[in-house]
Write an enzyme that holds these catalytic residues in place. Sequence first.
Site, PDB file in Angstrom:
ATOM      1  N   ARG A  27      34.861  47.773  39.609  1.00  0.00           N
ATOM      2  CA  ARG A  27      34.667  47.218  38.258  1.00  0.00           C
ATOM      3  C   ARG A  27      33.381  47.734  37.609  1.00  0.00           C
ATOM      4  NH1 ARG A  27      37.412  42.142  37.076  1.00  0.00           N
ATOM      5  NH2 ARG A  27      39.433  42.389  38.016  1.00  0.00           N
ATOM      6  N   ARG A  31      32.034  43.874  31.846  1.00  0.00           N
ATOM      7  CA  ARG A  31      31.247  43.001  30.969  1.00  0.00           C
ATOM      8  C   ARG A  31      29.758  42.919  31.257  1.00  0.00           C
ATOM      9  NH1 ARG A  31      35.153  38.014  31.551  1.00  0.00           N
ATOM     10  NH2 ARG A  31      35.273  39.100  33.521  1.00  0.00           N
ATOM     11  N   ARG A  40      34.282  46.662  23.483  1.00  0.00           N
ATOM     12  CA  ARG A  40      35.366  45.688  23.524  1.00  0.00           C
ATOM     13  C   ARG A  40      35.458  44.915  22.209  1.00  0.00           C
ATOM     14  NH1 ARG A  40      36.528  40.504  27.352  1.00  0.00           N
ATOM     15  NH2 ARG A  40      34.982  39.614  25.953  1.00  0.00           N
ATOM     16  N   ASP A  78      44.191  48.117  34.307  1.00  0.00           N
ATOM     17  CA  ASP A  78      44.288  46.878  35.086  1.00  0.00           C
ATOM     18  C   ASP A  78      45.498  46.961  35.997  1.00  0.00           C
ATOM     19  OD1 ASP A  78      42.815  44.107  34.976  1.00  0.00           O
ATOM     20  OD2 ASP A  78      44.916  43.713  35.438  1.00  0.00           O
ATOM     21  N   TYR A 155      50.611  37.169  40.998  1.00  0.00           N
ATOM     22  CA  TYR A 155      50.424  36.911  39.559  1.00  0.00           C
ATOM     23  C   TYR A 155      51.766  36.702  38.865  1.00  0.00           C
ATOM     24  CZ  TYR A 155      45.494  38.136  39.922  1.00  0.00           C
ATOM     25  OH  TYR A 155      44.176  38.133  40.251  1.00  0.00           O
TER      26      TYR A 155
HETATM   27  O1  CP3 Z   1      36.698  49.178  38.415  1.00  0.00           O
HETATM   28  C1  CP3 Z   1      36.800  49.506  37.214  1.00  0.00           C
HETATM   29  O2  CP3 Z   1      35.799  49.717  36.485  1.00  0.00           O
HETATM   30  C2  CP3 Z   1      38.183  49.770  36.656  1.00  0.00           C
HETATM   31  C3  CP3 Z   1      38.794  48.742  35.983  1.00  0.00           C
HETATM   32  C4  CP3 Z   1      39.531  47.598  36.654  1.00  0.00           C
HETATM   33  C5  CP3 Z   1      39.793  46.418  35.931  1.00  0.00           C
HETATM   34  N1  CP3 Z   1      40.633  45.644  36.668  1.00  0.00           N
HETATM   35  C6  CP3 Z   1      39.281  46.141  34.589  1.00  0.00           C
HETATM   36  C7  CP3 Z   1      39.164  44.744  34.145  1.00  0.00           C
HETATM   37  C8  CP3 Z   1      40.168  47.476  37.892  1.00  0.00           C
HETATM   38  C9  CP3 Z   1      40.170  48.430  39.074  1.00  0.00           C
HETATM   39  C10 CP3 Z   1      40.874  46.235  37.880  1.00  0.00           C
HETATM   40  C11 CP3 Z   1      41.722  45.769  38.982  1.00  0.00           C
HETATM   41  C12 CP3 Z   1      42.168  44.364  38.987  1.00  0.00           C
HETATM   42  N2  CP3 Z   1      42.594  43.607  37.943  1.00  0.00           N
HETATM   43  C13 CP3 Z   1      42.308  43.594  40.158  1.00  0.00           C
HETATM   44  C14 CP3 Z   1      42.050  44.110  41.554  1.00  0.00           C
HETATM   45  C15 CP3 Z   1      40.620  44.103  41.885  1.00  0.00           C
HETATM   46  C16 CP3 Z   1      40.039  42.724  42.069  1.00  0.00           C
HETATM   47  O3  CP3 Z   1      39.123  42.408  41.286  1.00  0.00           O
HETATM   48  O4  CP3 Z   1      40.475  42.022  42.979  1.00  0.00           O
HETATM   49  C17 CP3 Z   1      42.782  42.333  39.792  1.00  0.00           C
HETATM   50  C18 CP3 Z   1      43.060  41.169  40.703  1.00  0.00           C
HETATM   51  C19 CP3 Z   1      42.963  42.356  38.371  1.00  0.00           C
HETATM   52  C20 CP3 Z   1      43.514  41.263  37.516  1.00  0.00           C
HETATM   53  C21 CP3 Z   1      42.502  40.842  36.529  1.00  0.00           C
HETATM   54  N3  CP3 Z   1      42.161  41.572  35.405  1.00  0.00           N
HETATM   55  C22 CP3 Z   1      41.705  39.672  36.551  1.00  0.00           C
HETATM   56  C23 CP3 Z   1      41.754  38.605  37.622  1.00  0.00           C
HETATM   57  C24 CP3 Z   1      40.894  39.721  35.410  1.00  0.00           C
HETATM   58  C25 CP3 Z   1      39.917  38.683  34.928  1.00  0.00           C
HETATM   59  C26 CP3 Z   1      38.690  38.868  35.756  1.00  0.00           C
HETATM   60  C27 CP3 Z   1      37.452  38.570  34.969  1.00  0.00           C
HETATM   61  O5  CP3 Z   1      36.432  39.105  35.411  1.00  0.00           O
HETATM   62  O6  CP3 Z   1      37.528  37.864  33.967  1.00  0.00           O
HETATM   63  C28 CP3 Z   1      41.165  40.925  34.733  1.00  0.00           C
HETATM   64  C29 CP3 Z   1      40.501  41.394  33.505  1.00  0.00           C
HETATM   65  C30 CP3 Z   1      39.691  42.635  33.645  1.00  0.00           C
HETATM   66  N4  CP3 Z   1      40.125  43.766  34.258  1.00  0.00           N
HETATM   67  C31 CP3 Z   1      38.382  42.862  33.104  1.00  0.00           C
HETATM   68  C32 CP3 Z   1      38.062  44.191  33.411  1.00  0.00           C
HETATM   69  C33 CP3 Z   1      36.834  44.945  33.003  1.00  0.00           C
HETATM   70  C34 CP3 Z   1      37.564  41.873  32.295  1.00  0.00           C
HETATM   71  C35 CP3 Z   1      38.162  41.885  30.938  1.00  0.00           C
HETATM   72  C36 CP3 Z   1      37.217  41.514  29.866  1.00  0.00           C
HETATM   73  O7  CP3 Z   1      37.147  40.314  29.564  1.00  0.00           O
HETATM   74  O8  CP3 Z   1      36.574  42.433  29.287  1.00  0.00           O
END
Ligand code: CP3
Length: 354
Positions: A27, A31, A40, A78, A155
Amino acid sequence: MSVLKNDSILRTLRGEKTSYTPSWIMRQAGRYLPEYRATRKNAGSFLELCKNTDFATEVTLQPLDRFPYLDASILFSDILTIPDAMGLGLHFVEGEGPKFSHPLKDESSIQKLDIPNVEEELSYVFQAVKSIKQALNGRVPLIGFAGSPWTLATYMVEGQGGTDFLTIKKMAYARPDLMEHILKITTESVSRYLALQINAGADVVMIFDSWGGVLADREYEPLSLNYMKVIIQNLNLMGYENTPKIIFTKGGGQWLHKQAKSGAQALGVDWQTSLSNARQIVKDKLTLQGNLDPAILLSNPKAIEGAAKAILDDYGIGERHIFNLGHGITQFTPPENVQCLLETIRDYSPQFHI
Ligand code: CP3
């Protein structure tokens, strides 16, 4: 195909010598970076960042521009794009994370579930991969990724994150036929998805099994690992055997000996497992990726330096360690703490590459 200027991660994935321990951060675009929050805001939403080629390219490169010591980039997208393409209606509720408008709540919606036209429905992802590769101009490799079938299914069935997994576990125990249908459809979809990411330019692929760790000991292999294995086999059969594959089961340290036989070149390790113990299990046949507790990045430079050195010491002398966190970086991380971490790794790790 451009030649990579920094191929240290690829060398480490092959077990070849590097002069320091390469690193990237799960990640890394997100944010905690003010420039990400600004983009964003401009885009209007997280999903728009993913779906718009220019925005996805911009945010993928942001951490690399800020932290020149990062040794890899990761596609900005994602794991939930696949269920979205299957018609489940992905959306994000502020402060609550991902949700589906049409989760798999009854037998008929599960029976109807089918493999989407990945090439078409997810063309925005492959376009992003191409655009990012061009913008990188060979600086570092690009990691493509997908969710594991089990993690995606959690999910799809629960409809959102942060649940106790009782709905999907009840299904797995009471209706294994429905569970198998979801996992098979998802496995085939993920295989095509990753193949197309590699085809578009991804140098490495990683499968995030974020929720494999909630499974009972005897269920991990049949419900999660075996499907990841099939994906790896499918990619190899499609001609992508030379693209390194990483699997990461969060909370899965007790099953490393099983993961070691998955066909992946590298295993992600979280902070609950010691890297030296993990190394004893996989020997030097596989690369290990991890495993700093992301919470340490909320502390201070002295604590971060100590914790990073402890991880490098724990792995010891050897060529098969990629430094990373044990899970995604939290949004509350001060960016200067990331700089401190990356500097520590660069300064301290050359002694382990002799
Ligand atoms: O690593 C990176 O920089 C690449 C981007 C990336 C995102 N999601 C961007 C994201 C990757 C590799 C993921 C994978 C992902 N997404 C997983 C597997 C990894 C892990 O964390 O276990 C999972 C379970 C998801 C599902 C998901 N997407 C969740 C649970 C959330 C909310 C989490 C949060 O922090 O609020 C997201 C949203 C998400 N995916 C964000 C980002 C940058 C935050 C979105 C935002 O509000 O800007």
